[in-house]
Design an enzyme around this catalytic site. Structure first.
Site, PDB file in Angstrom:
ATOM      1  N   ARG A 117       0.871  -1.272   0.018  1.00 54.82           N
ATOM      2  CA  ARG A 117      -0.263   0.217  -0.261  1.00 54.82           C
ATOM      3  C   ARG A 117       0.589   1.210  -0.271  1.00 54.82           C
ATOM      4  O   ARG A 117       1.801   1.201   0.734  1.00 54.82           O
ATOM      5  CB  ARG A 117      -0.978  -0.295   1.079  1.00 54.82           C
ATOM      6  CG  ARG A 117      -1.888   0.756   1.499  1.00 54.82           C
ATOM      7  CD  ARG A 117      -2.687   1.258   2.072  1.00 54.82           C
ATOM      8  NE  ARG A 117      -4.102   1.008   1.943  1.00 54.82           N
ATOM      9  CZ  ARG A 117      -5.123   0.916   2.409  1.00 54.82           C
ATOM     10  NH1 ARG A 117      -5.623   1.286   3.904  1.00 54.82           N
ATOM     11  NH2 ARG A 117      -6.233   0.433   2.050  1.00 54.82           N
ATOM     12  N   CYS A 279     -16.410   2.006   1.075  1.00 56.55           N
ATOM     13  CA  CYS A 279     -15.283   1.240   0.527  1.00 56.55           C
ATOM     14  C   CYS A 279     -15.220   1.495   2.662  1.00 56.55           C
ATOM     15  O   CYS A 279     -14.199   0.440   3.010  1.00 56.55           O
ATOM     16  CB  CYS A 279     -13.747   1.622   0.034  1.00 56.55           C
ATOM     17  SG  CYS A 279     -13.476   3.507  -0.197  1.00 56.55           S
ATOM     18  N   ARG A 307     -13.866  -8.338   1.609  1.00 56.82           N
ATOM     19  CA  ARG A 307     -12.199  -8.045   0.964  1.00 56.82           C
ATOM     20  C   ARG A 307     -11.723  -8.923   1.626  1.00 56.82           C
ATOM     21  O   ARG A 307     -10.761  -9.584   0.865  1.00 56.82           O
ATOM     22  CB  ARG A 307     -11.749  -7.235   2.435  1.00 56.82           C
ATOM     23  CG  ARG A 307     -12.547  -5.328   2.098  1.00 56.82           C
ATOM     24  CD  ARG A 307     -11.595  -5.156   0.609  1.00 56.82           C
ATOM     25  NE  ARG A 307     -10.133  -4.622   0.752  1.00 56.82           N
ATOM     26  CZ  ARG A 307      -9.748  -3.924   0.961  1.00 56.82           C
ATOM     27  NH1 ARG A 307     -10.571  -3.002   1.369  1.00 56.82           N
ATOM     28  NH2 ARG A 307      -7.848  -4.112   0.801  1.00 56.82           N
TER      29      ARG A 307
HETATM   30  N1  NVA Z   1      -9.661   7.228  -1.444  1.00 55.58           N
HETATM   31  C1  NVA Z   1      -9.323   6.137  -0.046  1.00 55.58           C
HETATM   32  C2  NVA Z   1      -9.892   5.175  -0.107  1.00 55.58           C
HETATM   33  C3  NVA Z   1      -9.034   4.339   1.369  1.00 55.58           C
HETATM   34  C4  NVA Z   1     -10.034   3.248   1.601  1.00 55.58           C
HETATM   35  C5  NVA Z   1      -7.938   6.601   0.241  1.00 55.58           C
HETATM   36  O1  NVA Z   1      -7.018   6.595  -0.370  1.00 55.58           O
HETATM   37  O2  NVA Z   1      -7.214   6.756   1.304  1.00 55.58           O
HETATM   38  N1   CP Z   2     -11.241   0.121   2.892  1.00 54.21           N
HETATM   39  C1   CP Z   2      -9.561  -0.090   3.076  1.00 54.21           C
HETATM   40  O1   CP Z   2      -8.377  -0.491   1.816  1.00 54.21           O
HETATM   41  O2   CP Z   2      -9.303   0.371   4.651  1.00 54.21           O
HETATM   42  P1   CP Z   2      -8.122   0.287   4.919  1.00 54.21           P
HETATM   43  O3   CP Z   2      -7.545   1.499   4.634  1.00 54.21           O
HETATM   44  O4   CP Z   2      -8.914  -0.044   6.545  1.00 54.21           O
HETATM   45  O5   CP Z   2      -7.493  -0.541   4.526  1.00 54.21           O
END
Ligand code: NVA
Ligand code: CP
Length: 320
Positions: A117, A279, A307
């Site tokens: 991530r 999400c 998920r």
């Molecule tokens: N658009 C949000 C999604 C989080 C799962 C972000 O990138 O913070």
């Molecule tokens: N939706 C999602 O990816 O949640 P987190 O940021 O908690 O991983």
């Protein structure tokens, strides 16, 4: 134990592949992952063990916060017989300037897959170029494909179909909107995105979704009118106004986004049996009212649970 989905499409073999965006996968491959996820979910609910990843390890690099992604991947690896290894960028040398290339090659000597991530999508692409094990995108500034696989699974379970359904995404043209455009187009869904002026999804992603749509028969609409997007929608989706990394823009965004709140008034234009997805994490009173996110059409916790099942399918297919 033999899984039906594996027999169902023997032609589909995803072993060793990366999972960076859904555009890299055919409609048939996405269907395969969805059916595999459904089977793994059933096995789990029946209390039956299935451990195709016995002895395997997934390195999980996080440069941003996470609740769902971290926990669901870690639990997924455990349930499949393997182990997830949480690697915060503030603890590993990547956070002190070690290159992505070196990190990828070193980790590939220890682990059987890498989930990351991060911010710029090109970092994930670079990691995948150097890694000799599958790389999974756990969210970048541009895409969130694991989330969308779980979303498609949720919609399919509830509606019994994907093709021909209309999904309205209301809000920022962000990573979620991009992955929904691509994933939705792949599955023949109609996708309408309504964003304020200046916050529309990326032109190149919209073009890609429209190209995919030509072969799947889906319709892609990008508008600034929330009512137009929501009209007759089967699925309404929204996400935060300021994503991770955009915290400094929160105040400025609060000035333009309120007309894009998903609330009682807006959902009245959707189909009567519409479902609401997010999400998560959510900001009640901003992108969505409490009445809607906590109301009877909301399926956010089924979506969050999925998920786990969707990612078990990805891990099994890539690393099994
Ligand atoms: N658009 C949000 C999604 C989080 C799962 C972000 O990138 O913070
Ligand atoms: N939706 C999602 O990816 O949640 P987190 O940021 O908690 O991983």
């Amino acid at each position: 134990m033999k899984l039906l989905a594996i027999e169902w499409k023997p032609k589909v073999n995803l072993k060793g592949r990366d999972f960076l965006t859904l555009s890299d996968f055919s409609t048939e491959e996405i269907w395969y992952l969805l059916h595999l996820a459904l089977e793994l979910k059933t096995l789990q609910k029946e209390g039956k063990e299935y451990k195709p990843l016995l002895g395997k390890t997934l390195g999980m690099i996080f440069e941003k916060s996470s609740t769902r992604t971290r926990v669901s991947f870690e639990v997924a690896m455990y349930q499949l017989g393997g182990q997830g290894l949480f690697l915060s960028s503030s603890d590993i040398q990547l956070g002190r300037g070690e290159t992505i290339g070196d990190t990828a090659q070193v980790l590939s000597r220890y682990v059987d897959g890498i989930m990351i991530r991060t911010f710029a999508h090109k970092k994930v692409v670079e990691l995948a170029r150097y890694a000799t094990v599958p790389v999974i995108n756990g969210l970048t500034d541009s895409f969130h494909p694991c989330q969308v696989l779980a979303d498609l699974l949720t919609i399919y379970e509830i509606k019994g179909a994907l093709k021909g359904l209309k999904l309205a995404f209301i809000g920022d043209g962000n990573n979620m909107s991009h992955s929904l455009l691509i994933g939705g187009a792949k599955m023949g869904m109609d996708i309408a995105v309504a964003s304020p002026e200046g916050y529309a999804p990326d032109d190149q992603v919209v073009k890609l979704a429209k190209d995919i749509a030509k072969s799947t028969g889906s319709q892609i609409v990008i508008t600034t009118e929330p009512v137009e997007a929501v009209a007759d929608a089967d699925v309404i989706y929204t996400d935060v106004w300021a994503s991770m990394g955009q915290e400094a823009e929160q105040k400025e965004r609060e000035k333009v986004f309120p007309p894009y709140q998903v609330n009682e008034e807006l959902v009245s234009y959707a189909k009567e049996d519409y479902i609401f997805l997010h999400c998560l994490p959510a900001h009640r009173g901003e992108e969505v009212s409490s009445e809607i996110i906590d109301g009877e059409h909301s399926v956010i916790f089924d979506e969050a649970e999925n998920r786990l099942h969707a990612q078990k399918a990805i891990l099994t297919a890539l690393m099994g």
